[in-house]
Enzyme design. Structure first.
Site, PDB file in Angstrom:
ATOM      1  N   SER A   1      34.903  40.324  41.159  1.00  6.29           N
ATOM      2  CA  SER A   1      36.361  40.438  41.193  1.00  6.29           C
ATOM      3  C   SER A   1      36.895  41.251  40.010  1.00  6.29           C
ATOM      4  CB  SER A   1      36.957  39.016  41.173  1.00  6.29           C
ATOM      5  OG  SER A   1      38.284  39.034  40.721  1.00  6.29           O
TER       6      SER A   1
HETATM    7  N1  GSH Z   1      47.864  39.881  42.107  1.00  2.00           N
HETATM    8  C1  GSH Z   1      46.592  39.405  41.659  1.00  2.00           C
HETATM    9  C2  GSH Z   1      45.574  39.773  42.714  1.00  2.00           C
HETATM   10  C3  GSH Z   1      44.223  39.097  42.487  1.00  2.00           C
HETATM   11  C4  GSH Z   1      43.286  39.333  43.663  1.00  2.00           C
HETATM   12  O1  GSH Z   1      43.611  40.049  44.605  1.00  2.00           O
HETATM   13  N2  GSH Z   1      42.091  38.727  43.618  1.00  2.00           N
HETATM   14  C5  GSH Z   1      41.153  38.828  44.699  1.00  2.00           C
HETATM   15  C6  GSH Z   1      39.736  38.896  44.176  1.00  2.00           C
HETATM   16  S1  GSH Z   1      39.513  40.366  43.218  1.00  2.00           S
HETATM   17  C7  GSH Z   1      41.298  37.579  45.556  1.00  2.00           C
HETATM   18  O2  GSH Z   1      40.728  36.559  45.272  1.00  2.00           O
HETATM   19  N3  GSH Z   1      42.131  37.692  46.578  1.00  2.00           N
HETATM   20  C8  GSH Z   1      42.466  36.612  47.428  1.00  2.00           C
HETATM   21  C9  GSH Z   1      43.866  36.765  47.969  1.00  2.00           C
HETATM   22  O3  GSH Z   1      44.563  37.738  47.596  1.00  2.00           O
HETATM   23  O4  GSH Z   1      44.283  35.900  48.751  1.00  2.00           O
HETATM   24  C10 GSH Z   1      46.287  40.024  40.293  1.00  2.00           C
HETATM   25  O5  GSH Z   1      47.018  40.912  39.845  1.00  2.00           O
HETATM   26  O6  GSH Z   1      45.344  39.599  39.625  1.00  2.00           O
END
Ligand code: GSH
EC number: 2.5.1.18
Length: 255
Positions: free
Chosen positions: A16
């Protein structure tokens, strides 16, 4: 100002890139916020599927957005990363077992876990090197400062049943980390609102559709504990709120 320790737990997987951003920012804030930062290596597919979520890449619009978002974020946070040309993606199970084995061996203090995780993220998201093979994990471990003997020991430990079980149990811990989403008053209002909304839309009650708990559905998953209270946060874009919750926010910015 209370003297009680502030504890921040970061659940992550090196698959991630958003977790990498959260990891670096929390490492930078660790002393400024005076927090105990605890690393919780876990397995992202376990929480995505265990929570009934779907990988973000399944939605083409979301995937395009993520690529553009990460390009800007990596510049903003000063954490260079580049989209791998091959997104067919080998998984990070062996890498996360390797980090878990190190965390189990290290127990006190997470310095090596921090350094090895960073090396793995760099390989995956900056230099686009393999992190699935023992030789690749060895290289990352050596670069992070482990001795050849320790790397060998950790590699062998990472294949053992207790370490496989430990990675599963930390992943499960994130999935079961239920923190009340609202205080009672807000909760009542919220449920009443949802009831009205759903009655209008589907002509049926929805009191059980939205549980008033926040649980992990993706990474980074960050649990902040202060003065006997806990809040959970999803994402590397919640730092102002975390600071506010932990009393490290002065209304203008984070201090
Ligand atoms: N808006 C969050 C996005 C984080 C994200 O998209 N994480 C991914 C893994 S890299 C995830 O677990 N997504 C699941 C989801 O969006 O429901 C950030 O800026 O950190």
């Amino acid at each position: 100002m209370s003297s009680s320790r502030k504890v921040v737990e970061l659940f992550y997987d090196v698959v991630s890139p958003y977790s990498w951003l959260a990891f670096e920012v929390l490492c930078r804030y660790r002393n400024v916020w005076n927090i105990d930062l605890k690393f919780k290596p876990a397995f992202l597919p376990g929480v995505i599927y265990g929570s009934g979520n779907q990988p973000a890449g399944m939605n083409p619009s979301k995937l395009t957005y993520i690529v553009s978002d990460l390009t800007l974020l990596s510049e903003y946070f000063g954490v260079p990363m580049f989209r791998p040309s091959d997104l067919s993606d080998k998984d990070t199970l062996s890498a996360m077992r390797f980090v878990t084995a190190l965390a189990e061996k290290e127990k006190e203090g997470d310095m090596l876990v921090e350094r090895v995780s960073r090396e793995l993220w760099k390989r995956k998201w900056r230099t686009h090197q393999d992190i699935t093979q023992p030789a690749s994990l060895t290289e990352a471990g050596l670069k992070a400062g482990l001795s050849a003997n320790v790397v060998k020991e950790i590699l062998s430990l990472s294949k053992s049943q207790p370490i496989k079980d430990k990675l599963k149990s930390v992943t499960q811990e994130a999935l079961e980390y239920k923190v009340s989403a609202f205080n009672l008053h807000l909760c009542t209002l919220c449920l009443a609102h949802q009831k009205i909304f759903v009655v209008e839309k589907y002509n049926k009650m929805s009191l059980h559709i939205f549980p008033p708990f926040l649980q992990c559905f993706g990474f980074p998953f960050i649990v902040c504990q202060v003065n006997g209270k806990a809040k959970v946060f999803f994402g590397s874009d919640r730092f102002e709120l975390m600071a506010y919750f932990m009393g490290n926010y002065n209304g203008l910015g984070i201090y």
